[in-house]
Motif scaffolding. Sequence first.
Motif, PDB file in Angstrom:
ATOM      1  N   GLY A   1       0.820  -1.211   0.000  1.00  0.00           N
ATOM      2  CA  GLY A   1       0.000   0.000   0.000  1.00  0.00           C
ATOM      3  C   GLY A   1       0.852   1.258   0.000  1.00  0.00           C
ATOM      4  N   ILE A   2       1.895   1.272   0.839  1.00  0.00           N
ATOM      5  CA  ILE A   2       2.787   2.433   0.902  1.00  0.00           C
ATOM      6  C   ILE A   2       3.495   2.643  -0.435  1.00  0.00           C
ATOM      7  CG2 ILE A   2       4.918   3.280   1.972  1.00  0.00           C
ATOM      8  CD1 ILE A   2       3.882   1.986   4.608  1.00  0.00           C
ATOM      9  N   LEU A   3       3.967   1.576  -1.039  1.00  0.00           N
ATOM     10  CA  LEU A   3       4.619   1.696  -2.350  1.00  0.00           C
ATOM     11  C   LEU A   3       3.654   2.216  -3.408  1.00  0.00           C
ATOM     12  CD1 LEU A   3       6.798  -1.547  -2.353  1.00  0.00           C
ATOM     13  CD2 LEU A   3       7.565   0.818  -2.030  1.00  0.00           C
ATOM     14  N   ILE A   4       2.425   1.778  -3.342  1.00  0.00           N
ATOM     15  CA  ILE A   4       1.408   2.253  -4.292  1.00  0.00           C
ATOM     16  C   ILE A   4       1.147   3.737  -4.099  1.00  0.00           C
ATOM     17  CG2 ILE A   4      -1.050   2.099  -4.877  1.00  0.00           C
ATOM     18  CD1 ILE A   4      -0.760  -0.970  -4.436  1.00  0.00           C
ATOM     19  N   PHE A   5       1.066   4.199  -2.836  1.00  0.00           N
ATOM     20  CA  PHE A   5       0.837   5.629  -2.577  1.00  0.00           C
ATOM     21  C   PHE A   5       1.912   6.478  -3.252  1.00  0.00           C
ATOM     22  CE2 PHE A   5      -1.039   4.273   1.764  1.00  0.00           C
ATOM     23  CZ  PHE A   5      -2.269   4.011   1.198  1.00  0.00           C
ATOM     24  N   TRP A   6       3.170   6.065  -3.091  1.00  0.00           N
ATOM     25  CA  TRP A   6       4.260   6.873  -3.633  1.00  0.00           C
ATOM     26  C   TRP A   6       4.423   6.703  -5.137  1.00  0.00           C
ATOM     27  CZ3 TRP A   6       5.640  11.028  -1.448  1.00  0.00           C
ATOM     28  CH2 TRP A   6       5.376  11.175  -0.091  1.00  0.00           C
ATOM     29  N   ALA A   7       4.136   5.539  -5.654  1.00  0.00           N
ATOM     30  CA  ALA A   7       4.166   5.364  -7.110  1.00  0.00           C
ATOM     31  C   ALA A   7       3.113   6.267  -7.756  1.00  0.00           C
ATOM     32  CB  ALA A   7       3.923   3.907  -7.476  1.00  0.00           C
ATOM     33  N   ALA A   8       1.952   6.361  -7.125  1.00  0.00           N
ATOM     34  CA  ALA A   8       0.891   7.222  -7.644  1.00  0.00           C
ATOM     35  C   ALA A   8       1.321   8.679  -7.640  1.00  0.00           C
ATOM     36  CB  ALA A   8      -0.380   7.044  -6.819  1.00  0.00           C
ATOM     37  N   ALA A   9       1.907   9.132  -6.535  1.00  0.00           N
ATOM     38  CA  ALA A   9       2.327  10.532  -6.443  1.00  0.00           C
ATOM     39  C   ALA A   9       3.410  10.849  -7.469  1.00  0.00           C
ATOM     40  CB  ALA A   9       2.821  10.834  -5.029  1.00  0.00           C
ATOM     41  N   ILE A  10       4.358   9.962  -7.627  1.00  0.00           N
ATOM     42  CA  ILE A  10       5.462  10.196  -8.577  1.00  0.00           C
ATOM     43  C   ILE A  10       4.955  10.181 -10.015  1.00  0.00           C
ATOM     44  CG2 ILE A  10       7.574   9.165  -9.511  1.00  0.00           C
ATOM     45  CD1 ILE A  10       8.144   8.288  -6.540  1.00  0.00           C
ATOM     46  N   ASN A  11       4.136   9.196 -10.358  1.00  0.00           N
ATOM     47  CA  ASN A  11       3.612   9.122 -11.730  1.00  0.00           C
ATOM     48  C   ASN A  11       2.700  10.294 -12.047  1.00  0.00           C
ATOM     49  OD1 ASN A  11       4.959   6.832 -12.559  1.00  0.00           O
ATOM     50  ND2 ASN A  11       3.414   5.464 -11.739  1.00  0.00           N
ATOM     51  N   CYS A  12       1.919  10.710 -11.071  1.00  0.00           N
ATOM     52  CA  CYS A  12       1.030  11.852 -11.282  1.00  0.00           C
ATOM     53  C   CYS A  12       1.849  13.116 -11.541  1.00  0.00           C
ATOM     54  CB  CYS A  12       0.125  12.035 -10.065  1.00  0.00           C
ATOM     55  SG  CYS A  12      -1.147  13.264 -10.333  1.00  0.00           S
ATOM     56  N   ARG A  13       2.923  13.278 -10.790  1.00  0.00           N
ATOM     57  CA  ARG A  13       3.792  14.443 -10.967  1.00  0.00           C
ATOM     58  C   ARG A  13       4.434  14.428 -12.364  1.00  0.00           C
ATOM     59  NH1 ARG A  13       4.562  19.586 -10.354  1.00  0.00           N
ATOM     60  NH2 ARG A  13       6.733  20.160 -10.231  1.00  0.00           N
ATOM     61  N   LYS A  14       4.882  13.268 -12.800  1.00  0.00           N
ATOM     62  CA  LYS A  14       5.493  13.166 -14.128  1.00  0.00           C
ATOM     63  C   LYS A  14       4.501  13.590 -15.207  1.00  0.00           C
ATOM     64  CE  LYS A  14       8.788   9.454 -13.180  1.00  0.00           C
ATOM     65  NZ  LYS A  14       9.085   8.030 -13.446  1.00  0.00           N
TER      66      LYS A  14
ATOM     67  N   LYS B   1       2.000  19.447  -4.243  1.00  0.00           N
ATOM     68  CA  LYS B   1       2.151  19.490  -2.779  1.00  0.00           C
ATOM     69  C   LYS B   1       0.986  18.788  -2.096  1.00  0.00           C
ATOM     70  CE  LYS B   1       4.859  23.714  -2.602  1.00  0.00           C
ATOM     71  NZ  LYS B   1       4.904  25.104  -2.151  1.00  0.00           N
ATOM     72  N   ARG B   2      -0.219  19.005  -2.593  1.00  0.00           N
ATOM     73  CA  ARG B   2      -1.397  18.368  -2.006  1.00  0.00           C
ATOM     74  C   ARG B   2      -1.349  16.857  -2.189  1.00  0.00           C
ATOM     75  NH1 ARG B   2      -6.778  21.001  -3.668  1.00  0.00           N
ATOM     76  NH2 ARG B   2      -5.999  22.543  -2.215  1.00  0.00           N
ATOM     77  N   MET B   3      -0.935  16.417  -3.367  1.00  0.00           N
ATOM     78  CA  MET B   3      -0.840  14.974  -3.617  1.00  0.00           C
ATOM     79  C   MET B   3       0.262  14.344  -2.764  1.00  0.00           C
ATOM     80  SD  MET B   3      -1.514  14.747  -7.665  1.00  0.00           S
ATOM     81  CE  MET B   3      -3.035  15.326  -8.373  1.00  0.00           C
ATOM     82  N   THR B   4       1.372  15.060  -2.601  1.00  0.00           N
ATOM     83  CA  THR B   4       2.452  14.569  -1.748  1.00  0.00           C
ATOM     84  C   THR B   4       2.005  14.521  -0.293  1.00  0.00           C
ATOM     85  OG1 THR B   4       4.085  15.477  -3.278  1.00  0.00           O
ATOM     86  CG2 THR B   4       4.852  14.959  -1.064  1.00  0.00           C
ATOM     87  N   LEU B   5       1.272  15.527   0.136  1.00  0.00           N
ATOM     88  CA  LEU B   5       0.743  15.534   1.501  1.00  0.00           C
ATOM     89  C   LEU B   5      -0.180  14.340   1.722  1.00  0.00           C
ATOM     90  CD1 LEU B   5       0.378  16.910   4.266  1.00  0.00           C
ATOM     91  CD2 LEU B   5      -1.513  18.195   3.244  1.00  0.00           C
TER      92      LEU B   5
END
Length: 128
Positions: free
Chosen positions: A76-89, A105-109
């Motif tokens: 779950g934690i890996l999915i949260f950060w993969a989502a934030a990184i891919n969304c930013r890209k 910033k909101r997505m990272t928060l």
Amino acid sequence: MPKSDLPKDPDSNDLANARTAWAEDRTVLANERTFAGWMRTGMACVALALGLRAVFNDTEYPLLAKAIAELFILSGILIFWAAAINCRKTQTRMSEHDVETQSYKRMTLLATVLTFAAASTGVILWFL
């Protein structure tokens, strides 16, 4: 008459630009929906960890049940950060026109808060 000799409609370029802008706006919104879907998937992993822990609470192998639950927490934690990184890209490649995107910033928060909550859940599950 060859295509190059056809009269150019001055409004056709404006229409093409507007359609491109609308397509980019739709992509920006789709990116946000995809981010939300990834967040839901990550939360489902945490919920699955809770369910596994509850179902296998009285098993003969409690450490195995805890370890498997922790794998889902980590997923779950890996999915949260993969989502934030891919969304930013995707956000950096797209330009919004008529829509306002969620800030990175909101997505990272959100990813940070969900990571903290998932990790806390994992700690609680380990000690129960």
